[in-house]
Enzyme design. Structure first.
Site, PDB file in Angstrom:
ATOM      1  CD  GLU A  11      -3.191  -0.594   0.339  1.00  0.00           C
ATOM      2  OE1 GLU A  11      -3.118   0.481  -0.274  1.00  0.00           O
ATOM      3  OE2 GLU A  11      -4.177  -1.342   0.264  1.00  0.00           O
TER       4      GLU A  11
ATOM      5  CB  SER B  85     -29.400 -34.820  51.352  1.00  0.00           C
ATOM      6  OG  SER B  85     -30.706 -35.284  51.624  1.00  0.00           O
TER       7      SER B  85
END
Length: 677
Positions: free
Chosen positions: A80, A342
């Protein structure tokens, strides 16, 4: 003289123009340079667990240069803007070249946009089609170069570059299009990430995979010509197919991630670091889905796994499917207050050991008993008479644990829960004896924390899941003594695992089922990990036939098997532990509560082993001695209570063998087995 004067004039004009140019650049108003990024939740090793979209549904994720493969930046600059590190925002050479080519061909042949100009366009969301827009980008590019470093400009590009659809920035693009973090990229992967921002919509891999592949290959060919990558790599990678769809963003620990994000913004980059382990979390989520697929679709399932020595939560599964509506998967069931059934019993026994009320080998009565209007019954409706505390806990009998709770005082049990940094919820204001059987609201995470205290020599500390809050030593409390904690673990480790448990090794574990079969629980630990499992309906509707042992226990054992590479044995007994048979215990520990006095209580008729003719009215029994009222049991089930006469008619008609038991108010019992014909 004229030449000298002309030179002076030219220099004056250039200086004046330069001053005006500088003033023009310095007067440029920069757009906002700080942009929102997706909140991220990561595991203990930095692996991404979950990320969130920002406003407008965009995927834009914070990124630093060390999170991206350097190959990407080398290819980006070479493709680029190869003079990126030499120009001041505008590349004069590229500009002259583009202008000359345009004049020669009568059309645009090559562009002159630098990376800095592209960042300027991204910051202002502008266009490049009009000369006014191009001029604005050039001015902003010059200003950016004066106020930012090259690295900061590249960082802005990495954050804002468009990658198609709702994807911005190289990290989000890598995760969505490549299914991986960009830290390590192949030449083909890096080339794709370079090519997509040039035409993000027309090259979207999910819509135009062929266009994406061709653009990627053009980038690789250019990079090979520029010497950035070997030609052989470009040629071989060019044969690889381009991605053809989106990869889903990581969505692990979604409930826990929601909790983290709800606490605030996290660190400066919106990152939340948890103690969870992504690999283990992923495995247990899969386990939850597998087991949930075998259940009623309205049932949910939750798992909490922690290191009981450090208090760190390593995995947390709030439901099998976060997005399910049928079982309210969005509800985090690790945080829901439910009856623990329990599973509170081990704490009661541990407190009783510390109080000197009992020892594992102490004998205790499992017989009908009344505490005012409250008459606890065992889950199966049967009674075992006199047995050891060890066996009473292993069988999870209700009557013995309520007897111990009455001796301890329910308030003492409630205080122990609160001292363990839990927040129990009671429907009434005062705790009663039913507290020992689950008459209180606690979350799965809290119950796992309670069991972590039992596993950690009786020292309870808050479980934590944020790495920033790892120090909890100042909050630790002694729940029970280490000798009592070892005894509880030793008792629970001798419970036979369920058939579907798998090879989990030697662990201490306990199950529970709440009243009405609304909640099925399993909790347990080995030498390192503690795990809690809950199964039920989030709306609290009963689940007929649901038991902790049948539903939750197999998940517990398999989860533990996945968590550890090798079994971690339970700790050995501390030196102060009293290990003894019942006969060698101190007299006050040999039996708890009233002692049977069989010599003054007899069932005189019929004799044990008798054969009788079945009668429609039942079997007549005769008693001698004892303290009324009497309770009559047939084959372990109560058939009559509150009897005061020494003659009883047992409602048993046969035929077959029947065991009849009579228990008086003092706990004395007599038993016979007869055959009816």
């Amino acid at each position: 003289m004229r030449r000298l004067l002309a030179l002076v004039c030219v220099l004056w004009v250039l200086a004046y123009a330069n001053d005006r140019l500088n003033a023009w650049i310095e007067a440029t108003d920069l757009p906002v340079l700080v942009h929102a990024t997706a909140p991220e939740v990561r595991d203990r090793n930095g692996e991404l667990l979950r990320a969130y979209v920002i406003e407008d549904g965009l995927w834009r994720m914070a990124v630093t240069s060390d999170q991206v493969d350097p190959l990407f930046y080398r290819m980006l600059i070479a493709y680029e803007d190869k003079r990126f590190y030499d120009h001041a925002g505008i590349d004069p050479i590229a500009t002259l070249r583009a202008g000359a080519q345009g004049v020669r061909h009568g059309r645009i042949v090559s562009g002159a946009s630098t990376l800095t100009m592209q960042v300027a366009r991204l910051l202002e969301r502008g266009t490049t089609g009009q000369w006014q827009g191009k001029l604005r980008q050039m001015r902003l590019a010059l200003a950016l170069e004066r106020r930012l470093s090259k690295g900061e400009i590249l960082a802005l590009y990495s954050l804002l570059a468009p990658y198609g659809g709702n994807v911005e920035g190289v990290r989000a693009a890598s995760l969505i299009w490549l299914g991986k973090e960009p830290r390590r990229l192949t030449p083909a992967e890096a080339a794709l990430l370079v090519a997509l921002p040039q035409a993000p919509e027309s090259r979207r891999p999910d819509r135009n995979p062929e266009a994406a592949r061709e653009a990627r290959n053009r980038v690789m060919l250019r990079m090979a010509e520029a010497g950035v990558i070997p030609l052989a790599a470009a040629q071989s990678d060019a044969l690889d197919p381009s991605p053809e769809g989106r990869h889903p963003m990581p969505q692990l620990a979604q409930h826990m991630a929601d909790r983290a994000v709800a606490l605030g913004p996290g660190n400066s980059s919106g990152r939340h670091d948890l103690t969870l382990d992504a690999t283990l979390q992923r495995s247990l989520e899969q386990l939850a889905r597998t087991h949930a697929a075998r259940l009623d679709p309205r049932l949910s399932l939750a798992i909490t796994l922690a290191d009981h020595q450090s208090g760190e939560i390593l995995a947390s599964v709030g439901s099998p499917n976060y997005s399910s509506t049928e079982n309210q998967g969005f509800v985090d069931m690790t945080q829901a207050k439910r009856s623990p059934g329990s599973t509170l019993k081990p704490l009661v026994y541990g407190l009783a050991f510390d109080r000197g009320l009992a020892h594992p080998e102490t004998l205790i009565l499992d017989t009908p008993v009344y505490f005012g209007s409250y008459a606890p019954k065992n889950f199966d409706g049967e009674y075992r008479g006199e047995l050891t505390v060890r066996r009473a806990l292993q069988l999870s009998l209700n009557v013995p644990v309520v007897r111990l709770t009455e001796a301890l005082g329910p308030a003492h049990l409630m205080a122990a829960l609160r001292s363990a940094n839990l927040k129990p919820e009671l429907q009434g204001g005062t705790p009663g004896l039913a507290l020992a059987l689950g008459g209180v609201g606690l979350t799965l995470e809290e119950m796992t924390q309670l069991y972590a205290g039992l596993a950690n020599e009786g020292i309870s500390r808050p479980l934590h899941w944020l790495k920033s809050s790892s120090s909890t030593e100042n909050l630790q409390q002694t729940l029970i003594s280490r000798a009592s904690a070892w005894q509880i673990g030793h008792i629970l480790a001798d419970i036979t695992p369920p058939p579907a448990a798998g090879p989990a090794g030697h662990i201490a574990w306990k199950t529970g089922t709440s009243y009405g079969h609304r909640d099925a629980w399993a909790l347990g630990w080995d030498g390192q990990f503690v795990i809690g499992v809950w199964i039920g309906r989030p709306d609290g509707t009963p689940v007929p036939g649901a038991f902790g042992a049948g539903l939750a226990a197999p998940v517990l054992f398999e989860a533990l098997g996945r968590a550890r590479s090798r079994p971690e044995p339970l700790r050995p007994p501390p030196p102060e532990t009293l290990i003894s048979t019942n006969a060698k215990l101190p007299a006050n520990l040999q039996r708890f509560g009233p002692r049977p006095q069989t010599s003054t209580f007899q069932l005189t008729f019929p004799p044990d082993g008798a054969t009788l003719s079945a009668m429609p009215s039942g079997v007549p029994l005769k008693l001698r001695g004892g303290t009324p009222p009497y309770t009559l049991l047939a084959d372990g089930a109560v058939v009559a209570s509150g009897l005061y006469r020494p003659q009883i008619l047992a409602p048993v008609v046969g035929p077959g063998f029947t065991t009849l038991s009579v228990i008086d108010a003092a706990g004395n019992s007599e038993r016979i087995t007869i055959e009816l014909r």
